[in-house]
Design a protein around this motif. Sequence first.
Motif, PDB file in Angstrom:
ATOM      1  N   THR A  32       0.243   6.384 -12.571  1.00 55.64           N
ATOM      2  CA  THR A  32       1.346   5.449 -12.332  1.00 55.64           C
ATOM      3  C   THR A  32       1.689   5.402 -10.848  1.00 55.64           C
ATOM      4  O   THR A  32       1.508   6.383 -10.124  1.00 55.64           O
ATOM      5  CB  THR A  32       2.613   5.860 -13.113  1.00 55.64           C
ATOM      6  OG1 THR A  32       3.084   7.120 -12.614  1.00 55.64           O
ATOM      7  CG2 THR A  32       2.319   5.968 -14.596  1.00 55.64           C
ATOM      8  N   ARG A  34       4.649   5.294  -9.738  1.00 53.41           N
ATOM      9  CA  ARG A  34       5.817   6.157  -9.549  1.00 53.41           C
ATOM     10  C   ARG A  34       5.408   7.594  -9.219  1.00 53.41           C
ATOM     11  O   ARG A  34       6.176   8.341  -8.608  1.00 53.41           O
ATOM     12  CB  ARG A  34       6.685   6.128 -10.806  1.00 53.41           C
ATOM     13  CG  ARG A  34       8.133   6.563 -10.573  1.00 53.41           C
ATOM     14  CD  ARG A  34       8.948   6.371 -11.853  1.00 53.41           C
ATOM     15  NE  ARG A  34       8.961   4.978 -12.261  1.00 53.41           N
ATOM     16  CZ  ARG A  34       9.797   4.077 -11.764  1.00 53.41           C
ATOM     17  NH1 ARG A  34      10.668   4.416 -10.836  1.00 53.41           N
ATOM     18  NH2 ARG A  34       9.769   2.830 -12.186  1.00 53.41           N
ATOM     19  N   SER A  35       4.197   7.983  -9.626  1.00 59.23           N
ATOM     20  CA  SER A  35       3.718   9.335  -9.334  1.00 59.23           C
ATOM     21  C   SER A  35       3.318   9.512  -7.881  1.00 59.23           C
ATOM     22  O   SER A  35       3.131  10.640  -7.406  1.00 59.23           O
ATOM     23  CB  SER A  35       2.519   9.667 -10.231  1.00 59.23           C
ATOM     24  OG  SER A  35       2.875   9.606 -11.596  1.00 59.23           O
ATOM     25  N   ASP A  37       4.470   9.907  -4.869  1.00 58.31           N
ATOM     26  CA  ASP A  37       5.607  10.228  -4.016  1.00 58.31           C
ATOM     27  C   ASP A  37       5.130  10.518  -2.591  1.00 58.31           C
ATOM     28  O   ASP A  37       3.938  10.441  -2.285  1.00 58.31           O
ATOM     29  CB  ASP A  37       6.379  11.417  -4.583  1.00 58.31           C
ATOM     30  CG  ASP A  37       5.476  12.625  -4.829  1.00 58.31           C
ATOM     31  OD1 ASP A  37       4.326  12.642  -4.328  1.00 58.31           O
ATOM     32  OD2 ASP A  37       5.927  13.557  -5.525  1.00 58.31           O
ATOM     33  N   CYS A  69       5.732  -2.832  -4.549  1.00 61.38           N
ATOM     34  CA  CYS A  69       5.921  -2.057  -5.786  1.00 61.38           C
ATOM     35  C   CYS A  69       7.392  -1.723  -6.005  1.00 61.38           C
ATOM     36  O   CYS A  69       7.894  -1.759  -7.143  1.00 61.38           O
ATOM     37  CB  CYS A  69       5.098  -0.765  -5.725  1.00 61.38           C
ATOM     38  SG  CYS A  69       3.316  -1.029  -5.723  1.00 61.38           S
ATOM     39  N   HIS A  70       8.095  -1.394  -4.916  1.00 58.92           N
ATOM     40  CA  HIS A  70       9.521  -1.074  -5.034  1.00 58.92           C
ATOM     41  C   HIS A  70      10.311  -2.303  -5.469  1.00 58.92           C
ATOM     42  O   HIS A  70      11.211  -2.216  -6.326  1.00 58.92           O
ATOM     43  CB  HIS A  70      10.038  -0.552  -3.694  1.00 58.92           C
ATOM     44  CG  HIS A  70      11.478  -0.153  -3.722  1.00 58.92           C
ATOM     45  ND1 HIS A  70      12.477  -0.931  -3.164  1.00 58.92           N
ATOM     46  CD2 HIS A  70      12.106   0.935  -4.264  1.00 58.92           C
ATOM     47  CE1 HIS A  70      13.648  -0.344  -3.351  1.00 58.92           C
ATOM     48  NE2 HIS A  70      13.456   0.792  -4.015  1.00 58.92           N
ATOM     49  N   TRP A  74       8.484  -0.693  -9.743  1.00 64.28           N
ATOM     50  CA  TRP A  74       7.437   0.232 -10.178  1.00 64.28           C
ATOM     51  C   TRP A  74       7.588   1.625  -9.565  1.00 64.28           C
ATOM     52  O   TRP A  74       6.931   2.565  -9.989  1.00 64.28           O
ATOM     53  CB  TRP A  74       6.058  -0.320  -9.824  1.00 64.28           C
ATOM     54  CG  TRP A  74       5.749  -1.632 -10.479  1.00 64.28           C
ATOM     55  CD1 TRP A  74       6.409  -2.194 -11.545  1.00 64.28           C
ATOM     56  CD2 TRP A  74       4.728  -2.558 -10.122  1.00 64.28           C
ATOM     57  NE1 TRP A  74       5.868  -3.408 -11.869  1.00 64.28           N
ATOM     58  CE2 TRP A  74       4.826  -3.664 -11.012  1.00 64.28           C
ATOM     59  CE3 TRP A  74       3.748  -2.580  -9.142  1.00 64.28           C
ATOM     60  CZ2 TRP A  74       3.967  -4.750 -10.936  1.00 64.28           C
ATOM     61  CZ3 TRP A  74       2.894  -3.658  -9.066  1.00 64.28           C
ATOM     62  CH2 TRP A  74       3.005  -4.735  -9.956  1.00 64.28           C
ATOM     63  N   CYS A  75       8.420   1.726  -8.516  1.00 67.56           N
ATOM     64  CA  CYS A  75       8.661   3.023  -7.892  1.00 67.56           C
ATOM     65  C   CYS A  75      10.085   3.037  -7.348  1.00 67.56           C
ATOM     66  O   CYS A  75      10.703   1.986  -7.170  1.00 67.56           O
ATOM     67  CB  CYS A  75       7.647   3.322  -6.789  1.00 67.56           C
ATOM     68  SG  CYS A  75       7.584   2.079  -5.474  1.00 67.56           S
ATOM     69  N   ASP A  76      10.615   4.239  -7.105  1.00 70.56           N
ATOM     70  CA  ASP A  76      12.017   4.382  -6.693  1.00 70.56           C
ATOM     71  C   ASP A  76      12.216   4.218  -5.193  1.00 70.56           C
ATOM     72  O   ASP A  76      13.334   3.964  -4.735  1.00 70.56           O
ATOM     73  CB  ASP A  76      12.549   5.754  -7.130  1.00 70.56           C
ATOM     74  CG  ASP A  76      12.489   5.918  -8.648  1.00 70.56           C
ATOM     75  OD1 ASP A  76      12.729   4.911  -9.356  1.00 70.56           O
ATOM     76  OD2 ASP A  76      12.191   7.027  -9.113  1.00 70.56           O
ATOM     77  N   SER A  77      11.159   4.402  -4.419  1.00 75.87           N
ATOM     78  CA  SER A  77      11.265   4.277  -2.965  1.00 75.87           C
ATOM     79  C   SER A  77       9.885   3.970  -2.402  1.00 75.87           C
ATOM     80  O   SER A  77       8.890   3.933  -3.139  1.00 75.87           O
ATOM     81  CB  SER A  77      11.819   5.565  -2.352  1.00 75.87           C
ATOM     82  OG  SER A  77      10.948   6.652  -2.597  1.00 75.87           O
TER      83      SER A  77
END
Length: 231
Positions: A32, A34-35, A37, A69-70, A74-77
């Motif tokens: 993903t 989100r993974s 980081d 993506c943000h 799809w992701c937090d940052s």
Amino acid sequence: CEKRGLKEPTIKKYRETLNPLLRWCVSRDITTVRSLDFPTVKGYVRDLTDSTLTVGKKIERLRTFFAFCHDEGWCDSNPATKIKKPKVTNSPVIPFTAAQHKAIMSAIDKYPIKNSFGYDNRKRVLAFVLVLRYTALRMSDVVQLRRAAINGGRMLLRTTKTGATIYIPLPRALLEALKAIENEAPFYFWSGEGKLKSVISTWQRTFNALLEVAKVAGHPHMYRHMLAIEF
């Protein structure tokens, strides 16, 4: 990128950045966005084996990708914003010397008359070299030079950033060389058919072959530097 109408060379650069990232993720069972980081993306960048300049460009594209993506949720940052680009040491600007240009011009008379462009190839090569020499155009722009862009002994250009119109006066030798290769095509050095990328690659090989005949080490961009230092 395709929906936004970006040019193929730009899309290709994103592929060259994101496809290796995808393979890197697959090899580590990362499934993903989100993974990915900051420590993970930093590890990916650390594994890149490109030059510092290329790594810096890839980091820029990663920032653009993760910003997308943000925005999509799809992701937090954006983990790529924290990654510092490597310091790039600029290479010295090296132009062709007058002696090297003379050797290149002399080599045209020794260049094969026939190649992938057909017969009477020396006239085309001569015109191509003189355009590089007196206009500071990139090779890709020379290949796409339209006959309609030259009028009254001047070349019409429109700058990419500002859209301003610029007229470049051309020397008689260049004008005569271009006149010698006139035909029905809209371009001087391209029929307008086939893929532009393939034609550019062919002209790159032609120029490199000419340098071998001239026994000169260099690349087309050196003509831009040569013209720049004259002003």
